[in-house]
Scaffold this motif. Sequence first.
Motif, PDB file in Angstrom:
ATOM      1  N   PRO A  83       0.842  -1.204   0.000  1.00 38.51           N
ATOM      2  CA  PRO A  83       0.000   0.000   0.000  1.00 38.51           C
ATOM      3  C   PRO A  83       0.874   1.250   0.000  1.00 38.51           C
ATOM      4  CG  PRO A  83      -0.426  -1.398   1.937  1.00 38.51           C
ATOM      5  CD  PRO A  83       0.858  -1.847   1.330  1.00 38.51           C
ATOM      6  N   GLY A 104       0.697   5.685   0.321  1.00 40.09           N
ATOM      7  CA  GLY A 104      -0.037   6.932   0.503  1.00 40.09           C
ATOM      8  C   GLY A 104       0.626   8.017  -0.332  1.00 40.09           C
ATOM      9  N   THR A 130       5.863   9.839   1.096  1.00 33.28           N
ATOM     10  CA  THR A 130       6.816  10.726   1.793  1.00 33.28           C
ATOM     11  C   THR A 130       7.520  10.014   2.950  1.00 33.28           C
ATOM     12  OG1 THR A 130       5.243  11.547   3.437  1.00 33.28           O
ATOM     13  CG2 THR A 130       5.325  12.740   1.337  1.00 33.28           C
ATOM     14  N   GLY A 131       7.242   8.738   3.125  1.00 29.14           N
ATOM     15  CA  GLY A 131       7.851   7.982   4.225  1.00 29.14           C
ATOM     16  C   GLY A 131       9.371   8.003   4.116  1.00 29.14           C
ATOM     17  N   SER A 176       5.763  17.360   5.717  1.00 28.49           N
ATOM     18  CA  SER A 176       5.283  16.814   4.436  1.00 28.49           C
ATOM     19  C   SER A 176       3.767  16.883   4.311  1.00 28.49           C
ATOM     20  CB  SER A 176       5.730  15.349   4.333  1.00 28.49           C
ATOM     21  OG  SER A 176       5.308  14.644   5.488  1.00 28.49           O
ATOM     22  N   THR A 190       2.057   5.054   9.705  1.00 31.93           N
ATOM     23  CA  THR A 190       3.375   5.306  10.295  1.00 31.93           C
ATOM     24  C   THR A 190       3.262   5.900  11.701  1.00 31.93           C
ATOM     25  OG1 THR A 190       3.434   7.507   9.307  1.00 31.93           O
ATOM     26  CG2 THR A 190       4.486   5.756   8.053  1.00 31.93           C
TER      27      THR A 190
HETATM   28  C1  LIG Z   1       9.822  16.953   4.585  1.00 28.59           C
HETATM   29  C2  LIG Z   1       9.349  15.817   5.444  1.00 28.59           C
HETATM   30  C3  LIG Z   1       9.046  16.050   6.769  1.00 28.59           C
HETATM   31  C4  LIG Z   1       8.609  15.000   7.584  1.00 28.59           C
HETATM   32  N1  LIG Z   1       8.333  15.261   8.893  1.00 28.59           N
HETATM   33  C5  LIG Z   1       7.871  14.264   9.671  1.00 28.59           C
HETATM   34  C6  LIG Z   1       7.573  14.528  11.046  1.00 28.59           C
HETATM   35  O1  LIG Z   1       7.762  15.628  11.561  1.00 28.59           O
HETATM   36  N2  LIG Z   1       7.072  13.518  11.775  1.00 28.59           N
HETATM   37  C7  LIG Z   1       6.854  12.267  11.239  1.00 28.59           C
HETATM   38  O2  LIG Z   1       6.381  11.388  11.966  1.00 28.59           O
HETATM   39  N3  LIG Z   1       7.160  11.991   9.960  1.00 28.59           N
HETATM   40  C8  LIG Z   1       7.658  12.950   9.164  1.00 28.59           C
HETATM   41  N4  LIG Z   1       7.981  12.681   7.859  1.00 28.59           N
HETATM   42  C9  LIG Z   1       7.816  11.310   7.330  1.00 28.59           C
HETATM   43  C10 LIG Z   1       6.518  11.069   6.524  1.00 28.59           C
HETATM   44  O3  LIG Z   1       5.964  12.231   6.004  1.00 28.59           O
HETATM   45  C11 LIG Z   1       5.503  10.352   7.381  1.00 28.59           C
HETATM   46  O4  LIG Z   1       6.040   9.078   7.648  1.00 28.59           O
HETATM   47  C12 LIG Z   1       4.108  10.210   6.764  1.00 28.59           C
HETATM   48  O5  LIG Z   1       3.299   9.745   7.799  1.00 28.59           O
HETATM   49  C13 LIG Z   1       4.011   9.236   5.599  1.00 28.59           C
HETATM   50  O6  LIG Z   1       2.751   9.398   4.960  1.00 28.59           O
HETATM   51  P1  LIG Z   1       2.550   9.019   3.428  1.00 28.59           P
HETATM   52  O7  LIG Z   1       1.102   9.181   3.101  1.00 28.59           O
HETATM   53  O8  LIG Z   1       3.497   9.733   2.573  1.00 28.59           O
HETATM   54  O9  LIG Z   1       2.876   7.455   3.463  1.00 28.59           O
HETATM   55  P2  LIG Z   1       3.821   6.618   2.499  1.00 28.59           P
HETATM   56  O10 LIG Z   1       5.200   7.158   2.521  1.00 28.59           O
HETATM   57  O11 LIG Z   1       3.195   6.435   1.176  1.00 28.59           O
HETATM   58  O12 LIG Z   1       3.801   5.214   3.277  1.00 28.59           O
HETATM   59  C14 LIG Z   1       4.395   5.065   4.540  1.00 28.59           C
HETATM   60  C15 LIG Z   1       4.060   3.660   5.090  1.00 28.59           C
HETATM   61  O13 LIG Z   1       2.661   3.550   5.322  1.00 28.59           O
HETATM   62  C16 LIG Z   1       2.087   2.525   4.515  1.00 28.59           C
HETATM   63  N5  LIG Z   1       0.791   3.057   4.030  1.00 28.59           N
HETATM   64  C17 LIG Z   1       0.565   4.238   3.411  1.00 28.59           C
HETATM   65  N6  LIG Z   1      -0.746   4.402   3.184  1.00 28.59           N
HETATM   66  C18 LIG Z   1      -1.359   3.290   3.656  1.00 28.59           C
HETATM   67  C19 LIG Z   1      -2.708   2.846   3.731  1.00 28.59           C
HETATM   68  N7  LIG Z   1      -3.708   3.594   3.271  1.00 28.59           N
HETATM   69  N8  LIG Z   1      -2.972   1.638   4.296  1.00 28.59           N
HETATM   70  C20 LIG Z   1      -1.971   0.870   4.795  1.00 28.59           C
HETATM   71  N9  LIG Z   1      -0.677   1.226   4.742  1.00 28.59           N
HETATM   72  C21 LIG Z   1      -0.378   2.428   4.194  1.00 28.59           C
HETATM   73  C22 LIG Z   1       3.089   2.240   3.425  1.00 28.59           C
HETATM   74  O14 LIG Z   1       3.005   0.899   2.985  1.00 28.59           O
HETATM   75  C23 LIG Z   1       4.410   2.519   4.145  1.00 28.59           C
HETATM   76  O15 LIG Z   1       4.803   1.404   4.893  1.00 28.59           O
HETATM   77  C24 LIG Z   1       8.461  13.700   7.037  1.00 28.59           C
HETATM   78  C25 LIG Z   1       8.766  13.464   5.697  1.00 28.59           C
HETATM   79  C26 LIG Z   1       9.218  14.508   4.902  1.00 28.59           C
HETATM   80  C27 LIG Z   1       9.526  14.222   3.472  1.00 28.59           C
END
Ligand SMILES: Cc1cc2nc3c(=O)[nH]c(=O)nc-3n(C[C@H](O)[C@H](O)[C@H](O)COP(=O)(O)OP(=O)(O)OC[C@H]3O[C@@H](n4cnc5c(N)ncnc54)[C@H](O)[C@@H]3O)c2cc1C
Length: 470
Positions: free
Chosen positions: A72, A74, A77-78, A138, A150
């Motif tokens: 999966p 999202g 940005t992980g 992000s 996450t």
């Molecule tokens: C500039 C920047 C700043 C950030 N700051 C922070 C911060 O301050 N704190 C923090 O905690 N993180 C931070 N992050 C990390 C990141 O943004 C987080 O981890 C965010 O929660 C990931 O969300 P996403 O939708 O991009 O998930 P993705 O990167 O797409 O996925 C992350 C994980 O979740 C799973 N996943 C995604 N969507 C689903 C779904 N619908 N069902 C089941 N599994 C799913 C994926 O398989 C993967 O294992 C930052 C990242 C960046 C680039």
Amino acid sequence: MGLMTAPENVINEINAIVGPKGVLAGADAEPLLHELRGWWPGRAGLVVAPASVDEVARIVRACAQAGVAITPQGGNTGLVGGQTPQNGEILISMRRMRTVRDASAEGMTLTVDAGVTLAEAQEAAVRIDRLFPLSIGSEGTCQIGGVISTNAGGVNVLRYGNMRELVLGLEVVLPDGEIWNGLKSLRKDNTGYDLKHLFIGGEGTLGVVTGASLKLFPRPRERVTVFAALSSPEKALSLLSRAQVASGGNVTSFELMSRFSLGLVYKHIPGARDPLTEEYPWYALIEFSSGREGALRGEAEAILGEAFEAGEILDAAIAENEAQANAFWHLRHVISIAMRPEGAQAKYDVSVPVASVPAFLKDAGAAVERAAPGARIIAFGHMGDGNIHYDVLQPEGGDRAQFDAAEGRIEEAVYDMIDRHRGSISAEHGVGLARRDDIARRKQPAEIAMMRAVKAALDPKGIMNPGKMI
Ligand SMILES: Cc1cc2nc3c(=O)[nH]c(=O)nc-3n(C[C@H](O)[C@H](O)[C@H](O)COP(=O)(O)OP(=O)(O)OC[C@H]3O[C@@H](n4cnc5c(N)ncnc54)[C@H](O)[C@@H]3O)c2cc1C
């Protein structure tokens, strides 16, 4: 059953489920196979973007029957590689599921599709004059399903908690394709295991989150942002405690930054300016917020005055307007960018008990110096949550290959100090691929055994995001 790359009949079945709009190929699919920094390049059997819970369920059922693996995704940005398929999995992108299903001002709840971005969820709350408090760098791109999977943290955890504390209910497609409708908006429900918590921080290894019911809060009417200079992390701890007690819980954020971290910002980021005239060893960025207008600035000034008298702060600037507050926050947010030109880095997302942060910084600094003499430490982050982003930079003018060779030693040194202070090797970024082997070595065997038992019970065929987390 061994996992397999999707055979043609399964690909055809999934194509038929999502239709032409739901299949991504070529330049549309390619960016989804790479995370932001280009680490862990991916390979997918098929990239699809279903438009409904029903479509997700049918895809997962088809994959489960054929023993085909799924990743999966999202907003991609992980930071630990969890969202990138490694071995031809079916990549399910949630980007087309973007409906705000319900918003209740009286009930203080928001119910959304998993593909709604964090910023869109915040805006939906504002439209009914409420606050959804999770805030991370992000937020314009990451999705609610991703921040749930996450268990994201960010800058407001001190006051409102991390994502785990903000979820009331979930809708999840389970690894056999069944839909679990746990979308309750209850504040209280003591009817056995609280199953939603398995999926919060589950990193897509137990199911696909398709919808969520979230907690809202009153919107703050006044904010005060302070940039304070300090002599040491010990003083930061005293100041944090003073500010929390004296403000009656109105501290929303408390971020610690070393001078070295900010020095790199002033050196490498155009336009970045020190808010104070002299240099000091440490700084705290503090945000107070209140649901009442008028009194907060006076309260913050009084707290700073007392802290100055007590020797906790050496100097401070209070933002005069929103632009200045944003400028203070900008300094904090660009630290990670400012360190890039300085060479190779080893990065750790550490948490220890809040009161142990000063001792951890001292012990870890000494341990890293033993492991890699001359290495430079960039310590900054969410002091109010005991969460320090602890990055180690190669020595100035040093040899990159030599530093790379020392990385294993540096990691052991940092992890040993985390263990000594009973902390965690991943405070908020998760495990994914980056920390998978580390948690296997560092967590108690009983914890790993419980995690494996949960995984085997919910996903006996191991099709959900294989190779990630455990
Ligand atoms: C500039 C920047 C700043 C950030 N700051 C922070 C911060 O301050 N704190 C923090 O905690 N993180 C931070 N992050 C990390 C990141 O943004 C987080 O981890 C965010 O929660 C990931 O969300 P996403 O939708 O991009 O998930 P993705 O990167 O797409 O996925 C992350 C994980 O979740 C799973 N996943 C995604 N969507 C689903 C779904 N619908 N069902 C089941 N599994 C799913 C994926 O398989 C993967 O294992 C930052 C990242 C960046 C680039």
